[in-house]
Scaffold this motif. Sequence first.
Motif: not given
Lengths: 167, 167
Positions: A33-51
């Motif tokens: 998941x942290x790699x996906x957090x780093x890679x996404x360009x969509x802030x809602x998606x970043x927050x979603x992956x972090x959650x």
Amino acid sequence: MGLFSKDIVTFDDLFLHQLQDVYYAENQITKALPKMVDKTTVSALKQGFEMHLREAEGQIARLKRILDLLVEKAKAVTCPAIDGIIKEANEIADKVVLDAGLIASAQAVEHYEIARYGTLIAWANQVGRTDIAAILKETLDEEYATDDKLTAMATSSVNAKADAVTA
Amino acid sequence: MGLFSKDIVTFDDLFLHQLQDVYYAENQITKALPKMVDKTTVSALKQGFEMHLREAEGQIARLKRILDLLVEKAKAVTCPAIDGIIKEANEIADKVVLDAGLIASAQAVEHYEIARYGTLIAWANQVGRTDIAAILKETLDEEYATDDKLTAMATSSVNAKADAVTA
């Protein structure tokens, strides 16, 4: 998962082995998941992956509680299924910027988990461990909710953005 | 699936690649199902796997029709996710006596397909190919129905039998 090594004889063995499989899978997911957090360009998606990363940590803790109820020391098992799903997700994290692809990978992971937790709940009930079934149900509900959120993000904006950017 | 090779640049590329991934996956599934048919001891489950094998052949034909709409010649892709899921299923088919384990494997496959077809339908709609989305929806409906049947078989009798036999 390498479900059936020679020591899987009884239904209880099968149940335990499947729990260890999903324990391995959740641990691998927290590494991906942290790699996906780093890679996404969509802030809602970043927050979603972090959650979901925080959720997965809670889910691992739940599995640990369950394994502690059942065995002195949980054996490590590997699970080729989640390894394969995450291999695909990592290829995305390594190479690409298309958030639509990241969501697709995340949903493949969610559905693997939905299948496995669904089976585990049925098996826990079968062996009379409704206490364990209840704990696993908390996780299953979270996985369904995450999957729904990912669908909503994909169809409300992310797919359209990917399509518009690359058209 | 090896989703992101260098030739995945546009959203259309991504859509095509995912279609080819699931085409590969369905073909692998049709190779795995006969082993599960041979191995199960439950006649209703044997019939279920046989029926799903015929369904999978129809699903492959649908994907072929879609790929023929989109490209001159479909490229082969591999998909580590389905390979991993089937590796687990094959281990069961090779080694095990518990039909409950066979159902669990089959449901992991179903959920992988549910995730992928769900994504593909959303992407088909995004790129304006509602004709393709409609074809894929036929398959998705079949996958959900198969998953429900497997759940019913597991919880109505197969889990109890596995538990009773090995207790």
